[in-house]
Write a protein that holds these residues in place. Structure first.
Motif, PDB file in Angstrom:
ATOM      1  N   PRO A  15       0.820  -1.227   0.000  1.00 21.68           N
ATOM      2  CA  PRO A  15       0.000   0.000   0.000  1.00 21.68           C
ATOM      3  C   PRO A  15       0.844   1.264   0.000  1.00 21.68           C
ATOM      4  O   PRO A  15       1.893   1.342   0.635  1.00 21.68           O
ATOM      5  CB  PRO A  15      -0.809  -0.124   1.298  1.00 21.68           C
ATOM      6  N   LEU A  16       0.349   2.242  -0.704  1.00 19.71           N
ATOM      7  CA  LEU A  16       0.988   3.556  -0.765  1.00 19.71           C
ATOM      8  C   LEU A  16       0.485   4.462   0.349  1.00 19.71           C
ATOM      9  O   LEU A  16       1.235   5.243   0.920  1.00 19.71           O
ATOM     10  CB  LEU A  16       0.706   4.193  -2.136  1.00 19.71           C
ATOM     11  N   LYS A  17      -0.790   4.338   0.686  1.00 16.01           N
ATOM     12  CA  LYS A  17      -1.405   5.305   1.602  1.00 16.01           C
ATOM     13  C   LYS A  17      -1.327   4.858   3.053  1.00 16.01           C
ATOM     14  O   LYS A  17      -1.180   3.680   3.369  1.00 16.01           O
ATOM     15  CB  LYS A  17      -2.867   5.525   1.224  1.00 16.01           C
ATOM     16  N   MET A  18      -1.442   5.852   3.940  1.00 11.25           N
ATOM     17  CA  MET A  18      -1.613   5.645   5.369  1.00 11.25           C
ATOM     18  C   MET A  18      -3.076   5.958   5.712  1.00 11.25           C
ATOM     19  O   MET A  18      -3.782   6.593   4.942  1.00 11.25           O
ATOM     20  CB  MET A  18      -0.674   6.547   6.172  1.00 11.25           C
ATOM     21  N   SER A  19      -3.515   5.550   6.893  1.00  6.20           N
ATOM     22  CA  SER A  19      -4.931   5.651   7.220  1.00  6.20           C
ATOM     23  C   SER A  19      -5.320   7.034   7.732  1.00  6.20           C
ATOM     24  O   SER A  19      -4.482   7.832   8.153  1.00  6.20           O
ATOM     25  CB  SER A  19      -5.298   4.599   8.271  1.00  6.20           C
ATOM     26  N   GLN A  20      -6.644   7.293   7.729  1.00  6.19           N
ATOM     27  CA  GLN A  20      -7.170   8.561   8.228  1.00  6.19           C
ATOM     28  C   GLN A  20      -6.823   8.809   9.704  1.00  6.19           C
ATOM     29  O   GLN A  20      -6.433   9.932  10.057  1.00  6.19           O
ATOM     30  CB  GLN A  20      -8.687   8.609   8.050  1.00  6.19           C
ATOM     31  N   PRO A  21      -6.997   7.823  10.610  1.00  6.68           N
ATOM     32  CA  PRO A  21      -6.661   8.097  12.012  1.00  6.68           C
ATOM     33  C   PRO A  21      -5.213   8.531  12.206  1.00  6.68           C
ATOM     34  O   PRO A  21      -4.923   9.378  13.056  1.00  6.68           O
ATOM     35  CB  PRO A  21      -6.936   6.756  12.715  1.00  6.68           C
ATOM     36  N   LEU A 142      -4.141   9.458   4.841  1.00  7.73           N
ATOM     37  CA  LEU A 142      -3.524  10.347   5.815  1.00  7.73           C
ATOM     38  C   LEU A 142      -3.927  11.793   5.566  1.00  7.73           C
ATOM     39  O   LEU A 142      -4.241  12.526   6.499  1.00  7.73           O
ATOM     40  CB  LEU A 142      -2.006  10.185   5.766  1.00  7.73           C
ATOM     41  N   GLN A 143      -3.923  12.218   4.320  1.00  9.18           N
ATOM     42  CA  GLN A 143      -4.280  13.605   4.002  1.00  9.18           C
ATOM     43  C   GLN A 143      -5.716  13.907   4.391  1.00  9.18           C
ATOM     44  O   GLN A 143      -6.020  14.988   4.908  1.00  9.18           O
ATOM     45  CB  GLN A 143      -4.056  13.872   2.509  1.00  9.18           C
ATOM     46  N   ASP A 144      -6.629  12.968   4.161  1.00 11.02           N
ATOM     47  CA  ASP A 144      -8.037  13.176   4.530  1.00 11.02           C
ATOM     48  C   ASP A 144      -8.190  13.307   6.038  1.00 11.02           C
ATOM     49  O   ASP A 144      -8.936  14.171   6.522  1.00 11.02           O
ATOM     50  CB  ASP A 144      -8.893  12.010   4.023  1.00 11.02           C
ATOM     51  N   GLY A 145      -7.509  12.441   6.798  1.00 10.56           N
ATOM     52  CA  GLY A 145      -7.600  12.513   8.246  1.00 10.56           C
ATOM     53  C   GLY A 145      -7.046  13.812   8.787  1.00 10.56           C
ATOM     54  O   GLY A 145      -7.620  14.418   9.698  1.00 10.56           O
ATOM     55  N   TRP A 146      -5.917  14.250   8.248  1.00 13.21           N
ATOM     56  CA  TRP A 146      -5.317  15.531   8.653  1.00 13.21           C
ATOM     57  C   TRP A 146      -6.293  16.672   8.382  1.00 13.21           C
ATOM     58  O   TRP A 146      -6.522  17.529   9.251  1.00 13.21           O
ATOM     59  CB  TRP A 146      -4.011  15.725   7.891  1.00 13.21           C
ATOM     60  N   ALA A 147      -6.862  16.710   7.178  1.00 13.17           N
ATOM     61  CA  ALA A 147      -7.773  17.793   6.812  1.00 13.17           C
ATOM     62  C   ALA A 147      -9.005  17.818   7.714  1.00 13.17           C
ATOM     63  O   ALA A 147      -9.464  18.892   8.131  1.00 13.17           O
ATOM     64  CB  ALA A 147      -8.187  17.645   5.348  1.00 13.17           C
ATOM     65  N   LYS A 148      -9.546  16.647   8.032  1.00 20.78           N
ATOM     66  CA  LYS A 148     -10.702  16.586   8.922  1.00 20.78           C
ATOM     67  C   LYS A 148     -10.356  17.089  10.318  1.00 20.78           C
ATOM     68  O   LYS A 148     -11.149  17.797  10.949  1.00 20.78           O
ATOM     69  CB  LYS A 148     -11.223  15.154   9.012  1.00 20.78           C
ATOM     70  N   ALA A 365      -1.813   8.334  -6.841  1.00 14.43           N
ATOM     71  CA  ALA A 365      -2.248   9.057  -5.649  1.00 14.43           C
ATOM     72  C   ALA A 365      -2.906   8.089  -4.673  1.00 14.43           C
ATOM     73  O   ALA A 365      -3.192   6.933  -4.996  1.00 14.43           O
ATOM     74  CB  ALA A 365      -3.212  10.175  -6.027  1.00 14.43           C
ATOM     75  N   THR A 366      -3.165   8.591  -3.467  1.00 18.59           N
ATOM     76  CA  THR A 366      -3.742   7.770  -2.409  1.00 18.59           C
ATOM     77  C   THR A 366      -5.242   7.947  -2.267  1.00 18.59           C
ATOM     78  O   THR A 366      -5.933   7.047  -1.787  1.00 18.59           O
ATOM     79  CB  THR A 366      -3.101   8.131  -1.065  1.00 18.59           C
ATOM     80  N   THR A 367      -5.773   9.106  -2.675  1.00 20.24           N
ATOM     81  CA  THR A 367      -7.166   9.446  -2.413  1.00 20.24           C
ATOM     82  C   THR A 367      -7.621  10.494  -3.424  1.00 20.24           C
ATOM     83  O   THR A 367      -6.775  11.230  -3.955  1.00 20.24           O
ATOM     84  CB  THR A 367      -7.315   9.978  -0.967  1.00 20.24           C
ATOM     85  N   PRO A 368      -8.909  10.609  -3.715  1.00 22.78           N
ATOM     86  CA  PRO A 368      -9.366  11.634  -4.658  1.00 22.78           C
ATOM     87  C   PRO A 368      -9.117  13.049  -4.147  1.00 22.78           C
ATOM     88  O   PRO A 368      -9.133  13.298  -2.944  1.00 22.78           O
ATOM     89  CB  PRO A 368     -10.877  11.349  -4.769  1.00 22.78           C
ATOM     90  N   SER A 369      -8.887  13.964  -5.082  1.00 22.57           N
ATOM     91  CA  SER A 369      -8.670  15.365  -4.750  1.00 22.57           C
ATOM     92  C   SER A 369      -8.869  16.207  -6.012  1.00 22.57           C
ATOM     93  O   SER A 369      -8.552  15.746  -7.112  1.00 22.57           O
ATOM     94  CB  SER A 369      -7.266  15.588  -4.191  1.00 22.57           C
ATOM     95  N   PRO A 370      -9.355  17.442  -5.875  1.00 24.22           N
ATOM     96  CA  PRO A 370      -9.520  18.309  -7.053  1.00 24.22           C
ATOM     97  C   PRO A 370      -8.220  18.601  -7.791  1.00 24.22           C
ATOM     98  O   PRO A 370      -8.252  18.892  -8.989  1.00 24.22           O
ATOM     99  CB  PRO A 370     -10.122  19.588  -6.466  1.00 24.22           C
TER     100      PRO A 370
END
Length: 477
Positions: A15-21, A142-148, A365-370
């Protein structure tokens, strides 16, 4: 414009991504005297502690509610109460960031209800700030969790005071004029305080560099989150079971009185919008600060805000960067680069490589983004490191974190380590890639990788004309 696709494999391979938490916990570690608390099993927190410990090589104050098999069935609400009371009694933190995990999200624990009842039941917790953020690890990154987490920090800690910014309406108009190429209208006679919302792709060194740039213009930055104070690798004078620095709660509460918010990274746009809605402070989004043009634009805005010319020190740094780009562009031209990273970092690096003359042959990329659609590649895949390795065939450089080292070894493509985690090299906290100095460092680091791997696979950037030959430094027909 890139076409964004999603991998349809049945499982992720390497896996490339890390988790939201994990991302939310990292954001909370940019707050002074804070403790991230993961509401889930012990393994969830253990993974994060090991991950960040290997990356930052520092003590990581992450805790867990230690949900067991029985709690997962009957409910883990009591675990939250016990964890908060224990941490408050022993560590005395100023803030606890409560992050849910996939286990408790699927169970459906009423975290907000637990916190409401807990405060009524235990008045001794009235001075403890508890910020709950929903971060199921079965989606997002990871980016989504940080942003939240940043958005929730603004919602919970910044007082609701619309129009508190000095002359907020005229400042909003001024921001729009500046963005369209006009001259910015100053909202007040003395503009000294601005908000910086930093994304997870900025290292502690990046944050410190941005702070110093803002301060050179006589402005006072409020940085949220501020990893430069907590995870910058300093030796503390004494031990604390909480974070050892970062932004204070009083500074967060004062963000509504700033003149403007600079959202650094597209992922920070929602938090900046919430702050504007609550306080009237206008915002500008910088989708990247790596490269000559975005840094010029950043300094131009700071100059307009402060009413001061760009200092000579920064002008000298710009001159050095231009010279470095002239020196290095021969080695970047026609090179094929494969990049795998979080969206904001992926956009910043891919755009910069393209500006240096390289071709983005693969982007994962790890997650959708504009911002993914704006990446200078034919396709951007939301996938894993196996996808990146498959698409990197024939490339000259692989750019991703340390988990890409096996792909680099198998393919024979040199690896430039970026992002989180970097555990097989020293100095991850001190990597600099923003502003003139950070961009210059990237020119040298990536350029030296290209130079070190010159060979038959890497021909000179300007080969002799067809049918010609090189002799004594001259091209002879």
């Amino acid at each position: 414009m890139a076409i964004v696709t999603t991998s349809n494999k049945s499982c992720a391979v390497n896996p490339l991504k890390m988790s939201q938490p994990i991302g939310a916990a990292l954001a909370f570690m940019g707050i002074d005297r804070s403790i991230p608390l993961l509401h889930g099993s012990q393994g969830c927190a253990s993974f994060g502690v090991v991950l960040f410990g290997r990356h930052f090589r520092e003590t990581i104050p992450m805790q867990t509610t230690a949900v067991t098999e029985v709690d997962a069935v009957l409910g883990g609400e009591e675990n939250i109460e016990q964890a908060l009371l224990t941490l408050h009694g022993k560590a005395r933190p100023a803030l606890i960031g409560l992050c849910t995990t996939g286990l408790t999200e699927i169970r459906g624990d009423d975290v907000e209800g637990v916190l409401k009842n807990l405060r009524a039941k235990h008045p001794e917790l009235r001075d403890l700030a508890v910020v709950h953020v929903s971060t199921p690890d079965f989606k997002g990154s990871l980016q989504d969790g940080w942003a939240k987490a940043v958005e929730r920090l603004v919602e919970e800690l910044v007082p609701d005071s619309p129009g508190s910014a000095p002359d907020a309406h005229s400042l909003r108009v001024g921001v729009e004029k500046w963005w369209q190429g006009g001259v910015m209208l100053r909202g007040s006679e003395e503009m000294t305080r601005i908000n910086l919302l930093t994304g997870p792709h900025f290292t502690p060194a990046d944050v410190q560099e941005l702070r110093e740039i803002v301060e050179v213009f006589g402005l006072e930055p409020i940085v949220l989150p501020d990893l430069s104070g907590s995870l910058d690798g300093h030796v503390p004078e004494d031990f604390r079971p909480t974070t050892l620095g970062g932004i204070g709660l009083d500074q967060i509460r004062a963000m509504g009185s700033s003149e403007i918010t600079l959202a650094l990274g597209e992922s920070m746009r929602p938090a900046a919008a919430v702050l504007e809605r609550r306080t009237g402070v206008p915002f500008v989004v910088f989708d990247r600060l790596t490269g000559l043009e975005p840094t010029d634009r950043f300094l131009d805005l700071l100059s307009k805000i402060s009413g001061r010319a760009v200092p000579g020190r920064l002008r000298r740094q710009r001159s050095r960067l231009v010279d470095a780009m002239l020196d290095g562009h021969f080695h970047f031209g026609r090179k094929k680069v494969a990049i795998g990273a979080e969206p904001d970092l992926l956009f910043a690096l891919s755009t910069w490589f393209a500006e240096m003359g390289s071709e983005i042959a693969a982007a994962v990329a790890t997650t959708p983004s504009p911002v993914l659609e704006k990446i200078p590649a034919s396709e951007v895949l939301i996938g894993d490191l196996e996808d990146l390795e498959d698409r990197a065939a024939g490339c000259d450089l692989l750019v991703t974190h340390s988990h890409g080292r096996q792909a680099s070894e198998r393919s024979g493509i040199p690896l430039l380590r970026v992002g989180i985690p970097i555990f097989d090299r020293l100095g991850a906290s001190h990597q600099l890639s923003v502003g003139y100095q950070g961009t210059m460092r990237l020119v040298f680091e990536a350029g030296n990788v290209f130079l070190a791997n010159v060979g038959e696979k890497h021909p000179p950037p300007f080969p002799p004309p067809q049918g010609g030959r090189v002799r004594s430094g001259r091209i002879n027909a």
